[in-house]
Structure formats: structure tokens, C-alpha cells
Motif scaffolding. Structure first.
Motif, short mmCIF file in Angstrom:
data_model
loop_
_atom_site.label_atom_id
_atom_site.label_comp_id
_atom_site.label_asym_id
_atom_site.label_seq_id
_atom_site.Cartn_x
_atom_site.Cartn_y
_atom_site.Cartn_z
N SER A 116 0.81 -1.25 -0.07
CA SER A 116 0.08 -0.17 -0.05
C SER A 116 0.92 1.28 0.06
O SER A 116 1.96 1.20 0.68
CB SER A 116 -0.98 0.04 1.35
N ASP B 96 0.44 3.76 1.55
CA ASP B 96 0.48 4.37 3.09
C ASP B 96 1.60 3.69 3.83
O ASP B 96 1.52 4.08 5.43
CB ASP B 96 -0.82 4.69 3.52
N ASP B 97 2.33 2.81 3.47
CA ASP B 97 3.22 1.94 4.25
C ASP B 97 4.47 2.93 4.77
O ASP B 97 4.84 3.89 3.91
CB ASP B 97 3.89 1.01 3.36
#
Length: 455
Positions: free
Chosen positions: A327, A329-330
Motif C-alpha cells: 500500500s 501509505d506504508d
């Protein structure tokens, strides 16, 4: 082998002695004077073979197993005393890594509290230390096979290394096994184990899991070099889906910590060598968390390996979910830098002039003033050339000449206000003005003068 080694060394003038073996047949073939002193007086037919030291380990010759000799040292309960006792437990292969982990965590806690080397530790920590010392006495009962291959196994058809890694808030570790196959018979042997405490600085679990994976890769490189066995491609096991995502990533860019470790892993291994194992089946979990002596002696998984390694590859654990997608937003993924560029085309001066004014009448008046200013500046330039030429002819030196009418103030004409968009100054008195028969023009701070005839 004994005869060949003896003959080779004899050619150089060396006489081999102190022979010892776990085979009674081999011992009987060796002259008594060349045997180790511990077995010289033994009856090899009836007496039990003794325990010898081999490369720092206790070797039980009768059972051909390694064991550990432990004894309590009278040391003070300080950092120095605890470190002395823990270091005396010699374990180069990491066989006792799960048991020694609690002692390492205790030493780290003493460092975290900034206790001095000879300062007595607090009561709460001293109780943990006494519990570990009690467990240390039980370790003398622990034994592990010396030979990684059974004597009746013969030459294996297939040999493969399996490395397991895991991490927790306390530490991280890895354990390696050698899996041998012959005639559909599988044997798994413990090779090497390692356990390390987590850094004092707070580190996320995914980073520790990745560090453990790097440790497994380095252990694999070491064993590949040292083991004199023809090995197939190694298999790496981890219970962290995050690590598997990082390793298989082909699109995202990571922060420096993760990027450097992924580079080490990708350089030494292939993506298809990494597999998922659940925490319950991961033996490296014992090294990352530590174990009491009683639990360690009962634990078969650490030495024998997980049960699925004894089954065919089709029955090995598999990850059902897709782990290749990371993802955006890691926290370890570098944020994409987005730049917005606005390209403004140069506008034609005539078009700009037309669109600036709201009426045709205002546009005509302004253009008329611009044309009048153009004529005035052209005449001024010609006048300046004439003045300079006259000055040079009369041998007079002119530095600069400002033509300003003294005693008269400049007043902005009404038509000048319409040219505000084209004047560099906001002072109306420095734009255009008229006094008696003299008309003044200004651009910025430089005032110019042109004598014009009244219309």
C-alpha cells in the motif's frame, strides 16, 4: 584413515598420538600407546567410553552426542558478575540460544538503567537472575546429536538448507537446518542458531523482522561456504508478510533502512526462495523470545525442526493471500514527490493592451498618449546628441545634466492617469506634468524634458 594420516605425518617427522573415536573397532586398531590417556586403561569390550572435550564442547563418546557442563560460579550480582557467568556458557553453534536469551535481556535491562559495572542490581532483577541460575543446572541434562547424518543413511540424494527467522519486541533470531532425502526417507538436522536482543532504541517489528531475514541470509552464505555437501537452493522461512512484500517489491521505493537490507537480500537470494510459515510452526520464534530451561528441554522443534519439513514439498505451508502488493501509505515507502508546473504563454503586447482597457475610447486616448511620448523621447535623444557634440567641441566636460524647472511643481495631467499600467512609478508627480509652456515626462526616477508647441 588412521593409517593414512599416520603415514603422511610420519614422512614429515610427526608422530600422531592421543587418538580417540566413538567407534570401538577403530580404537582397537590403534596401538595402546597412541590412544588418549583417558582410554588407555579401558576395556573396550565392556567399559563405557568417557566424555571428552572437542572444540570447546563436551563430547560424550559413548552416545556420540554433545552436551554442556555447567557449574555455578560464585560471582556477585552485578553487571560484571552476570556477564562473567553468561559468557562462561560456551555455545559456538547457538544450540542453547533460546535458553541464553533471557540472560541477554537481563544484561540489556541493566544497561538501560545505567547501572555501573560493580553496582548491586535491584531486587526485582536479582530474582530474575536467580531463576536463570537455577535453570542453568538443568542444562547439563541437555544433549544433541553430533553427527548431522545418521550412520545408516548413506549418501543423500538431495540436500537442502532451510533457514527460519523471526523477531519480537525483545529480540530477533534465526535457526538453520539441513534437510536430507534418500529413497523417500527424510532426515532433518540442526546446523546453527543465533539469537540477538533488540536495540535499545525503539524499533518497529517489521524492521526487526527484516533484520532477522538479513541475518538468515548471512548465515546461509557462511554455511554454503563451509559445508562440504552438494546443496540445492536454500529455502528461507518467515512469518512476516510485510517482509515478503518488501522482498518481492518491484515498484515502490523504500526508506534507507529498509532499502539497504532489501538490497542485501536480493543480491544473495531469489524472490522464489522465500516462503511463509505461521508463528506456531516457526522454530525461530523460540530464539526471539527466549525459553526457560524446563520448556527448552521438552521442546523438540528447536533441535529437530518443524514437522512439515519431514513431509513432501507439496505439504509445506503456503500463504493464501496476495502479498506482493504494498500500500502507498506504508511507513517504509518513500512518498512520491508531485510537482505541478503552470506554463504561461507569452502574450502579445498588442493583445495585452487591447484586453487591459474596458472601452474603445479609453484605448484610443491611451494609445495617443503613448505615441506622443514616443515622439518626445525620440526628440530628446536627438537633442542630447546635439548637446554632447557641442560640449566636446568647446572642450567642456559634461558628466550629466538634469533639466528641471526650479520653483515649479509637476502636476499630473488627467490623461496620464490612464497610463498607470505602463508606468514604473506610483508617484503621479513623476509621470507626466505641464507647467506654462514646458511639458515634462518621467520614466522611473529620471526626468526628461521636451519643449513642445501648444496645439
Amino acid at each position: 584413515m588412521v593409517k593414512r594420516l599416520t603415514d603422511i605425518c610420519a614422512k614429515g617427522g610427526f608422530k600422531l598420538s592421543k587418538w580417540i573415536s566413538n567407534s570401538r573397532t577403530v580404537l582397537m586398531s590403534i596401538p595402546e600407546e597412541r590412544r588418549a590417556k583417558e582410554i588407555k586403561d579401558l576395556d573396550l569390550d565392556t567399559n563405557q567410553l568417557p566424555v571428552e572435550r572437542a572444540l570447546g564442547l563436551q563430547w560424550c563418546i559413548e552416545t556420540d552426542k554433545f552436551q554442556f557442563k555447567t557449574f555455578l560460579q560464585d560471582r556477585p550480582t552485578t553487571r560484571r558478575g552476570i556477564l562473567s557467568v553468561v559468557s562462561s556458557l560456551y555455545d559456538p553453534l547457538g544450540i542453547l540460544s533460546p535458553f541464553s536469551m533471557p540472560a541477554k535481556l537481563l544484561l540489556q535491562e541493566l544497561c538501560r538503567q545505567n547501572l555501573k559495572w560493580d553496582e548491586v542490581i535491584p531486587h526485582s532483577l536479582s530474582q530474575r537472575w536467580r531463576d536463570w541460575l537455577e535453570d542453568l543446572q538443568l542444562i547439563s541434562k541437555f544433549k544433541v546429536e553430533r553427527c548431522i547424518k545418521p550412520s545408516c543413511f548413506g549418501r543423500p540424494d538431495k540436500a537442502q538448507l532451510h533457514h527460519f527467522s523471526d523477531a519480537s519486541q525483545d529480540g530477533y533470531g534465526t535457526v538453520s537446518y539441513l534437510r536430507l532425502e534418500k529413497n523417500n526417507i527424510t532426515h532433518v538436522a540442526f546446523i546453527l542458531g543465533k539469537a540477538r536482543v533488540a536495540p535499545l532504541k525503539q524499533t518497529t517489528i517489521p524492521r526487526l523482522e527484516l533484520t532477522a531475514a538479513v541475518l538468515a541470509v548471512r548465515v546461509n552464505m557462511l554455511l554454503q561456504k563451509e559445508l562440504q555437501v552438494r546443496l540445492e537452493k536454500s529455502v528461507f522461512w518467515t512469518d512476516s508478510t510485510t517482509v515478503l512484500k518488501y522482498i518481492s517489491n518491484e515498484t515502490r521505493r523504500f526508506n534507507t533502512f529498509v532499502a539497504n537490507r532489501i538490497a542485501v537480500i536480493r543480491e544473495a537470494t531469489d524472490v522464489n526462495q522465500w516462503r511463509y510459515v505461521s508463528s506456531k510452526e516457526n522454530p525461530a520464534d523460540d530464539a526471539s523470545r527466549g525459553m526457560r530451561a524446563g520448556d527448552f528441554l521438552k521442546c523438540r522443534r528447536w533441535i529437530k525442526g518443524p514437522e512439515f519439513l519431514y513431509r513432501s514439498e507439496k505439504e509445506w505451508p503456503k500463504l493464501d493471500m496476495e502479498y506482493r502488493v504494498i500500500s502507498a501509505d506504508d511507513p517504509e515507502v518513500k512518498k512520491d514527490l508531485t510537482m505541478n508546473v503552470i506554463v504561461k504563454e507569452l502574450q502579445n503586447p498588442t493583445s495585452h493592451l487591447i484586453h487591459y482597457f474596458s472601452s474603445w475610447a479609453k484605448l484610443k486616448i491611451s494609445v495617443a498618449w503613448l505615441l506622443k511620448m514616443k515622439e518626445a523621447l525620440a526628440l530628446l535623444a536627438q537633442k542630447r546628441k546635439e548637446l554632447l557634440a557641442a560640449g566636446k567641441g568647446g572642450n567642456r566636460r559634461y558628466s550629466s545634466k538634469r533639466i528641471v524647472d526650479d520653483g515649479e511643481s509637476l502636476k499630473c495631467k488627467p490623461g496620464c492617469k490612464r497610463l498607470g499600467a505602463f508606468c514604473e512609478t506610483t508617484n503621479k508627480n513623476q509621470c507626466f506634468g505641464k507647467a506654462s509652456d514646458k511639458t515634462y515626462f518621467a520614466t522611473g526616477s529620471r526626468i526628461v524634458k521636451k519643449i513642445l508647441n501648444e496645439d
